[in-house]
Design an enzyme around this catalytic site. Structure first.
Site, mmCIF file in Angstrom:
data_model
loop_
_atom_site.group_PDB
_atom_site.id
_atom_site.type_symbol
_atom_site.label_atom_id
_atom_site.label_comp_id
_atom_site.label_asym_id
_atom_site.label_seq_id
_atom_site.Cartn_x
_atom_site.Cartn_y
_atom_site.Cartn_z
ATOM 1 N N ARG A 128 29.079 -34.589 7.543
ATOM 2 C CA ARG A 128 28.863 -35.641 6.535
ATOM 3 C C ARG A 128 27.520 -35.452 5.830
ATOM 4 N NH1 ARG A 128 30.156 -41.706 8.655
ATOM 5 N NH2 ARG A 128 29.447 -42.261 6.577
ATOM 6 N N ILE A 167 28.962 -36.107 -4.619
ATOM 7 C CA ILE A 167 28.172 -37.335 -4.425
ATOM 8 C C ILE A 167 28.053 -37.597 -2.921
ATOM 9 C CG2 ILE A 167 27.976 -39.807 -4.931
ATOM 10 C CD1 ILE A 167 29.904 -39.314 -7.316
ATOM 11 N N GLU A 207 38.361 -36.601 -9.763
ATOM 12 C CA GLU A 207 38.736 -37.763 -10.588
ATOM 13 C C GLU A 207 37.609 -38.187 -11.532
ATOM 14 O OE1 GLU A 207 37.803 -37.731 -7.550
ATOM 15 O OE2 GLU A 207 36.532 -39.459 -7.121
ATOM 16 N N CYS A 235 36.194 -36.225 -0.788
ATOM 17 C CA CYS A 235 34.901 -36.688 -0.275
ATOM 18 C C CYS A 235 35.079 -37.510 1.006
ATOM 19 C CB CYS A 235 34.165 -37.424 -1.379
ATOM 20 S SG CYS A 235 32.403 -37.386 -1.150
ATOM 21 N N GLU A 285 33.094 -44.819 1.376
ATOM 22 C CA GLU A 285 32.329 -44.771 2.620
ATOM 23 C C GLU A 285 33.329 -44.567 3.759
ATOM 24 O OE1 GLU A 285 29.679 -44.711 5.428
ATOM 25 O OE2 GLU A 285 31.068 -46.406 5.541
ATOM 26 N N SER A 286 33.277 -43.410 4.386
ATOM 27 C CA SER A 286 34.346 -43.037 5.309
ATOM 28 C C SER A 286 34.489 -43.991 6.495
ATOM 29 C CB SER A 286 34.171 -41.594 5.789
ATOM 30 O OG SER A 286 32.888 -41.393 6.309
ATOM 31 N N HIS A 289 34.611 -34.590 -6.304
ATOM 32 C CA HIS A 289 35.371 -35.675 -6.945
ATOM 33 C C HIS A 289 36.080 -35.208 -8.220
ATOM 34 C CE1 HIS A 289 33.744 -39.125 -4.646
ATOM 35 N NE2 HIS A 289 32.739 -38.300 -4.439
HETATM 36 N N1 GLN Z 1 28.810 -40.028 2.191
HETATM 37 C C1 GLN Z 1 30.090 -40.656 2.248
HETATM 38 C C2 GLN Z 1 30.621 -40.686 3.677
HETATM 39 O O1 GLN Z 1 30.144 -39.941 4.483
HETATM 40 C C3 GLN Z 1 31.084 -39.945 1.364
HETATM 41 C C4 GLN Z 1 30.613 -39.998 -0.058
HETATM 42 C C5 GLN Z 1 31.706 -40.053 -1.070
HETATM 43 O O2 GLN Z 1 32.884 -40.253 -0.753
HETATM 44 N N2 GLN Z 1 31.323 -39.971 -2.320
HETATM 45 O O3 GLN Z 1 31.470 -41.451 3.984
#
Ligand code: GLN
Length: 197
Positions: A115, A142, A180, A84, A53-54, A178
């Site tokens: 985002r 994701i 990973e 991400c 979660e940024s 991702h």
């Molecule tokens: N939706 C998340 C964000 O905006 C990022 C999602 C992720 O890192 N898988 O922070």
């Protein structure tokens, strides 16, 4: 070689395992350390900022001076990869959601991101992509951001639909997906090889 994975939140362990597997494939004798504290990133030869979660990751890295250490490592020309949420943090410019949540960015990648670009209908999905310098890869998205604009020094490495989903500016690598989360370690190998430049 010592790679630090910023471990304050998100899919940290998956990056540690993928990086170790990539080192093994390349015959690199190195270590991969997940860290929540200041001091480790500064002594590394490369840094990975995972997804998660940024807003949360941003708050924690700027609070604990990990952000300053990432900037220092980046300024030394060592490779920094963000996936991400990590891509969001690397970018120079965010969208209205980044503004509204007061999410501080590292501004290392001359890119503007959006985002949660794929909306609720497509929260997570996997698609094949062409990644410049690697070939075809399976990309797992994701709640992914995308890059909507890049500066002239940024090399676009992969696109999906109308969006840029992988980009590199010298030693800075940002991915909307991702790497990973698949068994394929080629993106992590690509990242490790960036330290040879
Ligand atoms: N939706 C998340 C964000 O905006 C990022 C999602 C992720 O890192 N898988 O922070």
């Amino acid at each position: 070689m010592r790679i630090a994975v910023v471990g304050v939140q998100g899919d940290v362990e998956e990056h540690v395992l993928a990086t170790k597997a990539a080192m093994k494939k390349l015959g690199i004798d190195g270590e991969v350390i997940a860290t929540r504290r200041s001091g480790v990133v500064a002594k590394s030869d490369g840094v990975i900022i995972p997804g998660g979660e940024s807003t949360t990751i941003s708050r924690l890295i700027f609070r604990d001076s990990i952000a300053d250490e990432i900037l220092e490592v980046a300024n030394q020309g060592k490779p920094v990869m963000g996936t991400c949420a990590g891509l969001i943090l690397l970018s120079k410019c965010g969208d209205e959601l980044v503004e509204r949540t007061n999410t501080k960015l590292l501004k290392l990648l001359d890119a503007k991101i959006k985002r949660n670009a794929f909306g609720r209908q497509r929260e997570s999905f996997q698609v094949p992509l062409h990644f410049k310098g690697i070939g075809e890869i399976e990309a797992v998205f994701i709640r992914a951001p995308v890059i909507v604009e890049v500066g002239k020094d940024v090399d676009v490495l992969a696109t999906f639909e109308d969006y840029i989903v992988a980009a590199k500016q010298n030693n800075i690598l940002g991915l909307a997906f991702h790497p990973e989360l698949t068994e394929d370690t080629r993106v992590h190998e690509y990242f490790l090889k960036m330290s040879e430049i």
